[in-house]
Write a protein that holds these residues in place. Structure first.
Motif, mmCIF file in Angstrom:
data_model
loop_
_atom_site.group_PDB
_atom_site.id
_atom_site.type_symbol
_atom_site.label_atom_id
_atom_site.label_comp_id
_atom_site.label_asym_id
_atom_site.label_seq_id
_atom_site.Cartn_x
_atom_site.Cartn_y
_atom_site.Cartn_z
ATOM 1 N N ASN A 14 9.538 5.155 -2.103
ATOM 2 C CA ASN A 14 8.645 5.601 -1.034
ATOM 3 C C ASN A 14 8.542 4.617 0.129
ATOM 4 O O ASN A 14 8.715 4.988 1.295
ATOM 5 C CB ASN A 14 7.255 5.885 -1.593
ATOM 6 C CG ASN A 14 7.269 6.903 -2.710
ATOM 7 O OD1 ASN A 14 8.048 6.768 -3.645
ATOM 8 N ND2 ASN A 14 6.431 7.912 -2.639
ATOM 9 N N LEU A 42 11.918 4.219 2.049
ATOM 10 C CA LEU A 42 12.237 5.399 2.851
ATOM 11 C C LEU A 42 11.337 5.481 4.079
ATOM 12 O O LEU A 42 11.776 5.857 5.167
ATOM 13 C CB LEU A 42 12.079 6.664 2.000
ATOM 14 C CG LEU A 42 13.103 6.862 0.883
ATOM 15 C CD1 LEU A 42 12.697 8.026 -0.007
ATOM 16 C CD2 LEU A 42 14.499 7.099 1.457
ATOM 17 N N LEU A 54 10.025 10.492 -6.895
ATOM 18 C CA LEU A 54 11.124 10.752 -5.964
ATOM 19 C C LEU A 54 12.430 10.083 -6.410
ATOM 20 O O LEU A 54 13.112 9.417 -5.628
ATOM 21 C CB LEU A 54 10.758 10.298 -4.545
ATOM 22 C CG LEU A 54 9.604 11.044 -3.872
ATOM 23 C CD1 LEU A 54 9.290 10.420 -2.516
ATOM 24 C CD2 LEU A 54 9.911 12.527 -3.710
ATOM 25 N N ASP A 83 16.085 16.735 3.351
ATOM 26 C CA ASP A 83 15.431 15.902 2.350
ATOM 27 C C ASP A 83 16.149 14.557 2.308
ATOM 28 O O ASP A 83 17.257 14.454 1.792
ATOM 29 C CB ASP A 83 15.500 16.596 0.983
ATOM 30 C CG ASP A 83 14.959 15.738 -0.140
ATOM 31 O OD1 ASP A 83 14.366 14.678 0.140
ATOM 32 O OD2 ASP A 83 15.130 16.127 -1.313
ATOM 33 N N THR A 118 15.850 12.084 0.481
ATOM 34 C CA THR A 118 16.076 11.539 -0.856
ATOM 35 C C THR A 118 17.311 12.142 -1.518
ATOM 36 O O THR A 118 17.691 11.717 -2.609
ATOM 37 C CB THR A 118 14.860 11.787 -1.764
ATOM 38 O OG1 THR A 118 14.722 13.194 -2.018
ATOM 39 C CG2 THR A 118 13.587 11.268 -1.130
ATOM 40 N N ASP A 136 4.131 8.706 3.184
ATOM 41 C CA ASP A 136 5.173 9.274 2.316
ATOM 42 C C ASP A 136 4.945 10.725 1.932
ATOM 43 O O ASP A 136 5.759 11.308 1.210
ATOM 44 C CB ASP A 136 5.357 8.412 1.062
ATOM 45 C CG ASP A 136 4.131 8.418 0.153
ATOM 46 O OD1 ASP A 136 3.158 9.144 0.446
ATOM 47 O OD2 ASP A 136 4.145 7.679 -0.849
ATOM 48 N N PHE A 174 7.889 13.273 2.326
ATOM 49 C CA PHE A 174 9.018 13.229 1.399
ATOM 50 C C PHE A 174 8.830 14.230 0.264
ATOM 51 O O PHE A 174 9.789 14.839 -0.206
ATOM 52 C CB PHE A 174 9.196 11.830 0.826
ATOM 53 C CG PHE A 174 9.516 10.784 1.861
ATOM 54 C CD1 PHE A 174 10.605 10.946 2.716
ATOM 55 C CD2 PHE A 174 8.735 9.652 1.997
ATOM 56 C CE1 PHE A 174 10.897 9.993 3.679
ATOM 57 C CE2 PHE A 174 9.025 8.690 2.947
ATOM 58 C CZ PHE A 174 10.107 8.862 3.795
ATOM 59 N N LYS A 186 9.448 17.805 1.643
ATOM 60 C CA LYS A 186 10.869 18.074 1.854
ATOM 61 C C LYS A 186 11.597 18.258 0.529
ATOM 62 O O LYS A 186 12.481 19.108 0.412
ATOM 63 C CB LYS A 186 11.489 16.945 2.681
ATOM 64 C CG LYS A 186 11.011 16.941 4.128
ATOM 65 C CD LYS A 186 11.419 15.684 4.865
ATOM 66 C CE LYS A 186 10.900 15.714 6.299
ATOM 67 N NZ LYS A 186 11.185 14.448 7.017
ATOM 68 N N ARG A 187 11.239 17.451 -0.476
ATOM 69 C CA ARG A 187 11.852 17.634 -1.799
ATOM 70 C C ARG A 187 11.469 19.007 -2.357
ATOM 71 O O ARG A 187 12.303 19.711 -2.931
ATOM 72 C CB ARG A 187 11.393 16.515 -2.729
ATOM 73 C CG ARG A 187 11.853 16.634 -4.183
ATOM 74 C CD ARG A 187 13.327 16.351 -4.358
ATOM 75 N NE ARG A 187 13.667 14.961 -4.176
ATOM 76 C CZ ARG A 187 13.710 14.037 -5.141
ATOM 77 N NH1 ARG A 187 13.411 14.384 -6.388
ATOM 78 N NH2 ARG A 187 14.073 12.797 -4.875
#
Length: 366
Positions: A28, A31, A84, A179, A181, A314, A317, A320-321
């Motif tokens: 996290n 990113l 994540l 995404d 990740t 974060d 994230f 988006k995941r």
């Protein structure tokens, strides 16, 4: 951990160990500072999975694995969603071992590689493009970075072919991912890249993909849980008008809705984990978990106010995941339709007396 919404599917010790190690490796902060997952986290996360033995969880002991089941994998995958984890865990550690027997002699070699962590699979679902010189392009491959193999779900006249390619000799062109990740790329394969192929009818392919649907639903629960916990923590300490905002009725209602969605998703997912051969249970769990994750991750951003929309927070994230998993393998709309079609078909199936057993049960409930 939010009390009451994160029981173990199988083994609390396994879950606790996974939660601790994954929290130590959580991407996290990196990113949020602009680190590239494909270089900063994918390799380290995969090494962690191999060191902990997670990559061999579904591989038979005869091939160097642990010989465990979907319940044990679910304990790990929920924590992967919450932290994540960057890597194709369900594809490599669960889907590929399920396909290995259909790949013949190649399958035995693959199983040992999966168990030790040397086999890592990217996923291609878009149709292949042909280039001059006997080279072919997979235009969109998830988890392509560092993958030893690519699994392509190719459409055939009577079903789907699971085609496995080596990445040796391939060239990669990184693409912009929604995404961050999950790196994606266009991959140009070497002429002799194909090493195995298994053709299945649509019904057979649906069975093969059952574990992936279950673990996708589990991961979505982990994502939703993490986003919900972040929202609760924020509204407990954020103050406006001299009060913590968690006291405001509108925020209480939104959190109550999120808790209800998360609880329902966990019940559906737990049912699917306990009945891993039930297609309806798996697909419905994924639909319910995706709906919960999309709503809760969106609300998490809203409840953080202006800072919730910044890159440095974060929360995005997780949204988006959740969005990527919501759309994977044809998306949840297709799963919802197939489950509905099967239910309608069951109502139209009559017994010898001309009455539907499903219909009779439905009438009793009414």
């Amino acid at each position: 951990m939010t009390q009451g919404i994160s029981p173990a599917y199988s083994d609390q010790m396994l879950r606790d160990a996974a939660a601790r190690r994954l929290a130590e490796a959580a991407p996290n902060a990196g990113l949020a500072q602009g680190a590239d997952a494909s270089t900063a986290f994918v390799e380290s996360h995969w090494r962690l999975a191999a060191e902990m033995g997670w990559t061999g969880i579904a591989v038979p002991e005869s091939h160097g694995g642990l010989g465990l089941g979907i319940a044990e994998a679910a304990d790990i995958v929920e924590e992967m969603g919450a932290q994540l984890f960057c890597g194709p865990y369900a594809l490599s550690a669960v889907l590929l071992p399920g396909l290995a027997p259909q790949f013949g002699a190649v399958g035995d070699e693959l199983l040992r590689g999966v168990a030790e962590g040397s086999v890592r699979v990217g996923l291609a679902t878009a149709e292949m493009l042909s280039l001059p010189g006997e080279r072919s392009v997979l235009p969109l491959v998830e988890h392509a970075t560092g993958a030893s193999h690519i699994l392509h779900l190719a459409r055939e006249e009577k079903g789907i072919a699971f085609v496995l390619y080596r990445t040796a000799g391939a060239t990669f062109q990184a693409l912009q991912a929604m995404d961050p990740t999950t790196p994606i790329a266009s991959v140009t394969l070497a002429p002799d890249a194909e090493i195995a192929r298994a053709s299945c009818s649509h019904d057979q392919a649906e069975r093969v993909l059952l574990p992936v649907h279950i673990l996708t639903a589990v991961e979505l629960v982990g994502i939703a849980r993490a986003a919900f916990e972040r929202a609760v923590a924020h509204v407990r300490q954020r103050r406006q008008f001299g009060e913590v905002i968690g006291r405001f009725q509108a925020i209480k209602h939104r959190l109550a809705d999120g808790y209800t969605l998360l609880s329902h998703a966990r019940l559906a997912v737990s049912d699917a984990v306990l009945r891993p051969g039930d297609i309806d249970a798996a697909q419905i769990a994924r639909v319910i978990a995706a709906d919960a994750a999309m709503k809760i991750t969106s609300d998490c951003i809203q409840l953080h106010g202006g800072m919730g929309f910044s890159w440095e927070t974060d929360a995005h994230f997780y949204l988006k995941r959740a969005r990527r998993l919501h759309a994977s393998f044809g998306g949840t709309a297709a799963l919802r339709k197939r489950a509905g079609d099967r239910f309608i078909e069951s109502l139209l199936t009559t017994d010898s007396d001309g009455f539907s057993e499903a219909g009779a049960g439905r009438e009793e409930v009414v």
